[in-house]
Design a protein around this motif. Structure first.
Motif, PDB file in Angstrom:
ATOM      1  N   ILE A  97      -0.680  -0.449 -32.376  1.00  0.00           N
ATOM      2  CA  ILE A  97      -1.549   0.166 -31.359  1.00  0.00           C
ATOM      3  C   ILE A  97      -0.746   0.453 -30.093  1.00  0.00           C
ATOM      4  CG2 ILE A  97      -3.560  -0.189 -29.876  1.00  0.00           C
ATOM      5  CD1 ILE A  97      -4.745  -1.909 -32.147  1.00  0.00           C
ATOM      6  N   ILE A  98       0.090  -0.499 -29.697  1.00  0.00           N
ATOM      7  CA  ILE A  98       0.931  -0.302 -28.509  1.00  0.00           C
ATOM      8  C   ILE A  98       1.830   0.921 -28.694  1.00  0.00           C
ATOM      9  CG2 ILE A  98       2.877  -1.283 -27.220  1.00  0.00           C
ATOM     10  CD1 ILE A  98       1.567  -4.049 -27.666  1.00  0.00           C
ATOM     11  N   HIS A  99       2.384   1.069 -29.882  1.00  0.00           N
ATOM     12  CA  HIS A  99       3.224   2.231 -30.162  1.00  0.00           C
ATOM     13  C   HIS A  99       2.424   3.525 -30.017  1.00  0.00           C
ATOM     14  CE1 HIS A  99       6.335   4.701 -31.988  1.00  0.00           C
ATOM     15  NE2 HIS A  99       5.426   5.194 -32.831  1.00  0.00           N
ATOM     16  N   LYS A 100       1.189   3.521 -30.488  1.00  0.00           N
ATOM     17  CA  LYS A 100       0.328   4.699 -30.357  1.00  0.00           C
ATOM     18  C   LYS A 100       0.076   5.029 -28.885  1.00  0.00           C
ATOM     19  CE  LYS A 100      -2.315   4.334 -34.702  1.00  0.00           C
ATOM     20  NZ  LYS A 100      -2.306   5.747 -35.116  1.00  0.00           N
ATOM     21  N   ILE A 101      -0.075   3.996 -28.075  1.00  0.00           N
ATOM     22  CA  ILE A 101      -0.303   4.212 -26.639  1.00  0.00           C
ATOM     23  C   ILE A 101       0.969   4.740 -25.978  1.00  0.00           C
ATOM     24  CG2 ILE A 101      -0.869   3.090 -24.437  1.00  0.00           C
ATOM     25  CD1 ILE A 101      -2.556   1.088 -26.106  1.00  0.00           C
ATOM     26  N   GLU A 102       2.101   4.159 -26.322  1.00  0.00           N
ATOM     27  CA  GLU A 102       3.373   4.564 -25.727  1.00  0.00           C
ATOM     28  C   GLU A 102       3.770   5.994 -26.107  1.00  0.00           C
ATOM     29  OE1 GLU A 102       5.743   0.308 -25.273  1.00  0.00           O
ATOM     30  OE2 GLU A 102       5.914   1.423 -27.159  1.00  0.00           O
ATOM     31  N   THR A 103       3.292   6.449 -27.260  1.00  0.00           N
ATOM     32  CA  THR A 103       3.609   7.811 -27.703  1.00  0.00           C
ATOM     33  C   THR A 103       2.464   8.779 -27.403  1.00  0.00           C
ATOM     34  OG1 THR A 103       2.805   7.262 -29.936  1.00  0.00           O
ATOM     35  CG2 THR A 103       5.166   7.043 -29.523  1.00  0.00           C
ATOM     36  N   ASN A 104       1.506   8.308 -26.589  1.00  0.00           N
ATOM     37  CA  ASN A 104       0.367   9.134 -26.141  1.00  0.00           C
ATOM     38  C   ASN A 104      -0.585   9.555 -27.259  1.00  0.00           C
ATOM     39  OD1 ASN A 104       1.218   9.173 -23.378  1.00  0.00           O
ATOM     40  ND2 ASN A 104       2.748  10.709 -23.920  1.00  0.00           N
TER      41      ASN A 104
END
Length: 214
Positions: free
Chosen positions: A117-124
């Motif tokens: 989920i954090i990766h999804k947030i960091e990649t917008n």
């Protein structure tokens, strides 16, 4: 084959799951008309879920954030995460792993999902304003608070939904405990955190994941 099930060609996966889904619905329609049929549905839910949950994945109706955690839909405001059901336990665990080993793997998979989920947030792919929400009766409150989650009582719908699927949940919970155990459905709790706060806890989550994965 089952261990590598999701690596199979799409059509093969579909035709393996289709009979399971059809059998589940067939049994459901027959049981519902019986005396006390609504009570017997408690025993039919595991049969339905066995085919429907993995079918939802291959049809793109759900997204697996890790082998044990999934989300339905594409809601970028209220991002609900859920534990997988029997089919995925079957392909991810050996019977000999019941108990402490299963608990460790399940926790690792949850931290893996949070990192996803954090990766999804960091990649917008998800906005920082997204609210990540889960419901559980077995998480450690101290760890959840340390990670920045807010803990509250689950709503009535979630509690009733857990009770409705109690037979399967008891089986899966017992597997993770290594003995027959009944989860406290009536004490189901909701945990939530904003995407922005979750990203700030990335290093700590990574530490927990690495510790459990070794």
């Amino acid at each position: 084959m089952f261990k590598n099930f999701y690596s199979l060609p799409w059509l093969m996966k579909f035709f393996i799951l289709l009979p399971m889904v059809l059998i589940g619905f067939f049994v459901f329609t027959k049981v519902i008309d019986l005396p006390f049929g609504y009570f017997l549905i408690l025993f039919i839910v595991p049969i339905l879920n066995f085919g429907i949950i993995p079918m939802s994945r291959i049809l793109g109706l759900s997204t697996y954030l890790s082998p044990m955690v999934l989300t339905f839909g594409k809601d970028v405001k209220d991002y609900q995460i859920h534990n997988v059901m029997s089919f995925d336990y079957l392909i991810n665990f050996k019977w000999s792993e019941r108990g402490k080993t299963a608990q460790k793997k399940i926790l690792a998979y949850y931290f893996e999902a949070l990192l996803h989920i954090i990766h999804k947030i960091e990649t917008n792919e998800l906005p920082k304003s997204v609210k990540v929400v889960g419901n559980s009766y077995f998480f450690n409150a101290r760890t959840a608070e340390k990670l920045g989650f807010t803990i509250s009582k689950a709503n009535v719908y979630r509690i009733l939904n857990s009770i409705f699927g109690c037979i399967e949940l008891i089986l899966l919970y017992s597997f993770s405990q290594g003995k027959l155990s009944v989860p406290k459905f009536w004490k189901l709790r909701k945990v939530s955190i904003s995407g922005e706060k979750l990203v700030l806890k990335k290093d700590l989550i990574q530490q927990y994941f690495d510790s459990l994965s070794n």
